[in-house]
Motif scaffolding. Structure first.
Motif, PDB file in Angstrom:
ATOM      1  N   UNK A 248      -7.644  -9.676 -33.655  1.00 15.75           N
ATOM      2  CA  UNK A 248      -7.375  -9.753 -34.775  1.00 15.75           C
ATOM      3  C   UNK A 248      -5.833 -10.335 -34.866  1.00 15.75           C
ATOM      4  N   UNK A 249      -4.921 -10.103 -33.924  1.00 11.30           N
ATOM      5  CA  UNK A 249      -3.562 -10.518 -33.999  1.00 11.30           C
ATOM      6  C   UNK A 249      -3.446 -11.819 -33.636  1.00 11.30           C
ATOM      7  N   UNK A 250      -4.087 -12.324 -32.466  1.00  8.83           N
ATOM      8  CA  UNK A 250      -4.160 -13.609 -31.855  1.00  8.83           C
ATOM      9  C   UNK A 250      -4.989 -14.678 -33.041  1.00  8.83           C
ATOM     10  N   UNK A 251      -5.958 -14.108 -33.587  1.00 11.57           N
ATOM     11  CA  UNK A 251      -6.620 -14.988 -34.632  1.00 11.57           C
ATOM     12  C   UNK A 251      -5.701 -15.100 -35.896  1.00 11.57           C
ATOM     13  N   UNK A 252      -5.181 -14.312 -36.231  1.00 11.87           N
ATOM     14  CA  UNK A 252      -4.296 -13.920 -37.657  1.00 11.87           C
ATOM     15  C   UNK A 252      -3.122 -15.210 -37.130  1.00 11.87           C
ATOM     16  N   UNK A 253      -2.550 -14.969 -36.021  1.00  9.23           N
ATOM     17  CA  UNK A 253      -1.237 -15.806 -35.610  1.00  9.23           C
ATOM     18  C   UNK A 253      -1.805 -17.166 -35.799  1.00  9.23           C
ATOM     19  N   UNK A 254      -2.815 -17.485 -35.057  1.00  6.28           N
ATOM     20  CA  UNK A 254      -3.499 -19.019 -34.997  1.00  6.28           C
ATOM     21  C   UNK A 254      -3.602 -19.469 -36.352  1.00  6.28           C
ATOM     22  N   UNK A 255      -4.209 -18.763 -37.224  1.00  7.55           N
ATOM     23  CA  UNK A 255      -4.997 -19.333 -38.488  1.00  7.55           C
ATOM     24  C   UNK A 255      -3.547 -19.313 -39.384  1.00  7.55           C
ATOM     25  N   UNK A 256      -2.645 -18.675 -39.251  1.00 10.09           N
ATOM     26  CA  UNK A 256      -1.344 -18.923 -39.916  1.00 10.09           C
ATOM     27  C   UNK A 256      -0.591 -20.258 -39.613  1.00 10.09           C
ATOM     28  N   UNK A 257      -0.433 -20.429 -38.053  1.00  9.52           N
ATOM     29  CA  UNK A 257       0.333 -21.619 -37.649  1.00  9.52           C
ATOM     30  C   UNK A 257      -0.578 -22.865 -37.996  1.00  9.52           C
ATOM     31  N   UNK A 258      -1.865 -22.620 -38.133  1.00  7.00           N
ATOM     32  CA  UNK A 258      -2.743 -23.865 -38.387  1.00  7.00           C
ATOM     33  C   UNK A 258      -2.689 -24.246 -39.952  1.00  7.00           C
ATOM     34  N   UNK A 259      -2.263 -23.239 -40.636  1.00  6.01           N
ATOM     35  CA  UNK A 259      -2.095 -23.254 -42.128  1.00  6.01           C
ATOM     36  C   UNK A 259      -1.036 -23.039 -42.823  1.00  6.01           C
ATOM     37  N   UNK A 260       0.073 -23.687 -42.544  1.00  3.67           N
ATOM     38  CA  UNK A 260       1.587 -23.349 -42.743  1.00  3.67           C
ATOM     39  C   UNK A 260       1.722 -23.213 -44.289  1.00  3.67           C
ATOM     40  N   UNK A 261       0.889 -23.712 -45.223  1.00  7.28           N
ATOM     41  CA  UNK A 261       1.142 -23.452 -46.582  1.00  7.28           C
ATOM     42  C   UNK A 261       0.711 -22.031 -46.921  1.00  7.28           C
ATOM     43  N   UNK A 262      -0.179 -21.507 -46.108  1.00  7.32           N
ATOM     44  CA  UNK A 262      -0.488 -19.921 -46.187  1.00  7.32           C
ATOM     45  C   UNK A 262       0.483 -19.306 -45.764  1.00  7.32           C
ATOM     46  N   UNK A 263       1.147 -19.532 -44.337  1.00  7.51           N
ATOM     47  CA  UNK A 263       2.311 -18.753 -44.110  1.00  7.51           C
ATOM     48  C   UNK A 263       3.623 -18.735 -45.176  1.00  7.51           C
ATOM     49  N   UNK A 264       3.828 -19.774 -45.819  1.00  7.46           N
ATOM     50  CA  UNK A 264       4.942 -20.055 -46.535  1.00  7.46           C
ATOM     51  C   UNK A 264       4.649 -18.887 -47.926  1.00  7.46           C
ATOM     52  N   UNK A 265       3.481 -18.643 -48.203  1.00  5.31           N
ATOM     53  CA  UNK A 265       3.145 -17.925 -49.230  1.00  5.31           C
ATOM     54  C   UNK A 265       3.386 -16.319 -48.832  1.00  5.31           C
ATOM     55  N   UNK A 266       2.851 -15.967 -47.556  1.00 12.21           N
ATOM     56  CA  UNK A 266       3.298 -14.724 -47.190  1.00 12.21           C
ATOM     57  C   UNK A 266       4.802 -14.406 -47.126  1.00 12.21           C
ATOM     58  N   UNK A 267       5.367 -15.423 -46.490  1.00 10.54           N
ATOM     59  CA  UNK A 267       6.893 -15.398 -46.178  1.00 10.54           C
ATOM     60  C   UNK A 267       7.673 -15.047 -47.222  1.00 10.54           C
ATOM     61  N   UNK A 268       7.178 -15.868 -48.360  1.00 11.16           N
ATOM     62  CA  UNK A 268       7.886 -15.798 -49.799  1.00 11.16           C
ATOM     63  C   UNK A 268       7.755 -14.527 -50.509  1.00 11.16           C
ATOM     64  N   UNK A 269       6.864 -13.766 -49.715  1.00 15.86           N
ATOM     65  CA  UNK A 269       6.681 -12.416 -50.636  1.00 15.86           C
ATOM     66  C   UNK A 269       5.307 -12.552 -51.714  1.00 15.86           C
ATOM     67  N   UNK A 270       4.834 -13.553 -51.857  1.00 13.70           N
ATOM     68  CA  UNK A 270       3.872 -13.934 -52.783  1.00 13.70           C
ATOM     69  C   UNK A 270       2.714 -13.110 -52.441  1.00 13.70           C
ATOM     70  N   UNK A 271       2.316 -13.206 -51.114  1.00  9.42           N
ATOM     71  CA  UNK A 271       1.231 -12.564 -50.910  1.00  9.42           C
ATOM     72  C   UNK A 271       1.566 -11.707 -49.732  1.00  9.42           C
ATOM     73  N   UNK A 272       0.639 -10.461 -49.505  1.00 13.28           N
ATOM     74  CA  UNK A 272       1.079  -9.438 -48.712  1.00 13.28           C
ATOM     75  C   UNK A 272       0.360  -9.649 -47.172  1.00 13.28           C
ATOM     76  N   UNK A 273       0.930  -8.996 -46.280  1.00 17.75           N
ATOM     77  CA  UNK A 273       0.545  -9.057 -45.018  1.00 17.75           C
ATOM     78  C   UNK A 273      -0.717  -8.418 -45.060  1.00 17.75           C
ATOM     79  N   UNK A 274      -1.045  -7.511 -45.661  1.00 15.34           N
ATOM     80  CA  UNK A 274      -2.235  -6.929 -45.732  1.00 15.34           C
ATOM     81  C   UNK A 274      -3.425  -7.683 -46.109  1.00 15.34           C
ATOM     82  N   UNK A 275      -3.006  -8.601 -47.038  1.00 15.54           N
ATOM     83  CA  UNK A 275      -4.026  -9.659 -47.433  1.00 15.54           C
ATOM     84  C   UNK A 275      -4.339 -10.665 -46.131  1.00 15.54           C
ATOM     85  N   UNK A 276      -3.111 -11.015 -45.419  1.00 10.80           N
ATOM     86  CA  UNK A 276      -3.357 -11.633 -44.070  1.00 10.80           C
ATOM     87  C   UNK A 276      -4.473 -11.241 -43.017  1.00 10.80           C
TER      88      UNK A 276
END
Length: 404
Positions: A248-276
Motif C-alpha cells: 500500500x505504501x509503496x504503490x501510493x508513493x509510486x502513484x503520486x510521483x507518477x502523477x505530480x498533479x495529484x500530489x499537488x492537490x494533496x500537498x495543498x490541502x485540497x484533498x486528504x491523505x485518507x483519499x490518497x
C-alpha cells in the motif's frame, strides 16, 4: 448456460497487472484461468459479482472441496500450495469455526484499539525518516521505509525481536512468489512453520505482554486455540500485518510521483491523505489475486457456471478498475474521485480484520514522508520499475527514489 471459454493463462511474472486485469474483466464477470503448473481455477473480475460471491455460502474456504487437489492432481510441491491450502486458521474455515478463530484476531484490531497504536506508529515512522535523512540521497524506499514500518509494528505487537525481521521478510517474499522450485517452496513453508511453532512454544512456556500471548490465553466458546491453530493464526497475522501495508505504501508513493498533479492537490490541502490511501487501494490493490475459495455446489454467474469442486480466486486487480463501479475514468488514478467503495480488503465474513491498522500506518507514513522530503522524486523512470514476480501480491521489487 454457454460453454466456458478457453482459460486465460495468468502471467506468473506479473509484468503488466493492469493490462491483465482489463483482459480478465473484458472476458466476463467470472472466467476460467490457468495458474502456474497448469492448475485450473476461476477468476472473479467485476465488482458487483465479487461482492455477491464473497457472501455466497456456496463458496467455502475448506480445501476438502477442491476436487483436483483431493484427487492428487495438484501436488504439495506446487509453488502456491502454502497460500491455497495454508492450514487451520480463520482464512481456511467457515461458519462457527471461522467466527471462533476470527474473533480472537478481530479483538486486537478494532478501530479503537488500532487508534491506540497511533503514537507507536508515529514513533517508528519518524525514526525511519531520521535514518533516511542521515543516509544517502538515493534510496530504495521499499527496503528502507515501506517494509520496516509495518514489520516493526506487527512484530512489536507480537513480541518478535527486530533481529528476526529480515528472516521473516525473506521467508514471506519467497512464500508469495511463484518460482517453480519444489524443494524451495517446501523449505520456505517449513521455515515459516518452524518460526511460528517456536513462537507458540515460547509464549506457552513464558507468556508476555503481547498479542501472541493474549491469543494463546484467550478462551472462546470453542475453547483455547490448539498449537496448530495458534501457529496458523500467527502466520496469517504476520503476513497480513506487514505485506498489505508494504505494498500500500509503496504503490501510493509510486502513484503520486507518477502523477505530480495529484500530489499537488494533496500537498495543498485540497484533498486528504485518507483519499490518497483509498484511491491507491482501489487503483493498485496490495493483493492482486486472492487464493482460494472453493465451489461447494454449482454456482451460476451470469452466463457462466462455476462447477462444484473448482477453486475460485478473487482478482482485485480487475475488480478495482471496474467501470461499472468506478465510472468511465476507472483506469485513471484520481484522488478527487467520489469515494465509491472498493473491495481491496475483501468483503463479507472474511473481510481483512487488519484493514484499520493498514489504513492507520499508511495514513501516518505518507504525509510524514512527503513533509520530511518535499523534493522526493523518482530515481528511475516509472517504466523501469520492476514488479515482484507474484500472482498474489501487487508490489515492486524495489522503489528507488531521490530524497533531495
Amino acid at each position: 448456460m454457454t460453454a466456458a471459454p478457453a482459460p486465460i493463462a495468468l502471467d506468473p511474472l506479473a509484468r503488466d497487472s493492469a493490462a491483465e486485469g482489463a483482459l480478465l474483466r473484458a472476458a466476463g464477470p467470472v472466467v476460467p484461468v490457468e495458474l502456474p503448473g497448469g492448475v485450473a481455477a476461476w477468476a472473479v473480475t467485476r465488482h458487483a459479482e465479487a461482492r455477491d460471491l464473497l457472501t455466497d455460502v456456496r463458496l467455502v474456504k475448506d480445501a476438502a472441496h477442491w476436487a483436483a487437489y483431493q484427487r492428487g492432481e495438484v501436488p504439495k510441491t506446487w509453488p502456491l500450495i502454502g497460500l491455497a491450502v495454508p492450514g487451520p486458521s480463520m482464512v481456511t474455515t467457515d461458519g462457527a469455526e471461522h467466527r471462533r478463530l476470527r474473533a480472537l484476531v478481530a479483538q486486537a484490531f478494532t478501530p479503537r484499539r488500532v487508534e491506540l497504536m497511533r503514537p507507536r506508529v508515529e514513533q517508528i515512522t519518524h525514526a525511519l525518516l531520521d535514518a533516511l535523512a542521515a543516509g544517502e540521497p538515493v534510496v530504495d524506499l521499499k527496503s528502507a521505509f515501506a517494509f520496516p514500518l509495518p514489520m516493526t509494528v506487527i512484530c512489536s505487537l507480537l513480541g518478535v525481536p527486530e533481529s528476526d525481521h529480515g528472516v521473516l521478510r525473506d521467508l514471506y517474499e519467497r512464500f508469495f512468489g511463484i518460482k517453480p522450485d519444489p524443494a524451495g517452496i517446501q523449505a520456505t513453508v517449513a521455515g515459516l512453520n518452524a518460526f511460528v511453532n517456536d513462537l507458540v512454544a515460547q509464549r506457552r512456556s513464558a507468556p508476555g505482554d503481547d498479542l501472541a500471548s493474549a491469543l494463546l490465553a484467550a478462551d472462546t466458546e470453542g475453547g483455547v486455540l490448539t498449537d496448530a491453530e495458534a501457529a496458523a493464526t500467527l502466520r496469517v497475522i504476520i503476513a497480513a500485518g506487514h505485506e498489505t501495508t508494504v505494498n500500500l505504501i509503496g504503490n501510493a508513493v509510486r502513484a503520486l510521483l507518477a502523477h505530480p498533479d495529484q500530489l499537488v492537490l494533496v500537498r495543498s490541502g485540497q484533498v486528504s491523505w485518507d483519499a490518497v490511501v483509498e484511491e491507491s487501494l482501489r487503483w493498485t490493490p496490495p493483493t492482486s489475486n486472492f487464493l482460494f475459495r472453493f465451489a461447494a455446489a454449482d454456482i451460476a454467474v451470469g452466463d457462466a457456471a462455476i462447477p462444484a469442486g473448482e477453486p475460485v480466486l478473487i482478482s482485485y486487480n480487475a475488480i478495482g478498475r471496474d467501470p461499472a463501479q468506478h465510472g468511465l475514468t476507472a483506469e485513471l488514478f484520481d484522488v478527487t474521485r467520489d469515494p465509491t467503495r472498493h473491495l481491496s480488503f475483501g468483503h463479507g465474513p472474511h473481510v481483512c480484520p487488519g484493514s484499520p491498522l493498514a489504513r492507520l500506518e499508511a495514513g501516518v507514513a505518507l504525509p510524514a514522508l512527503f513533509a520530511r522530503f518535499p523534493g522526493l522524486s523518482p530515481a528511475v523512470p516509472d517504466e523501469d520499475l520492476r514488479p515482484s514476480p507474484s500472482l498474489v501480491v501487487n508490489s515492486l521489487l524495489e522503489l528507488p527514489v531521490r530524497l533531495y
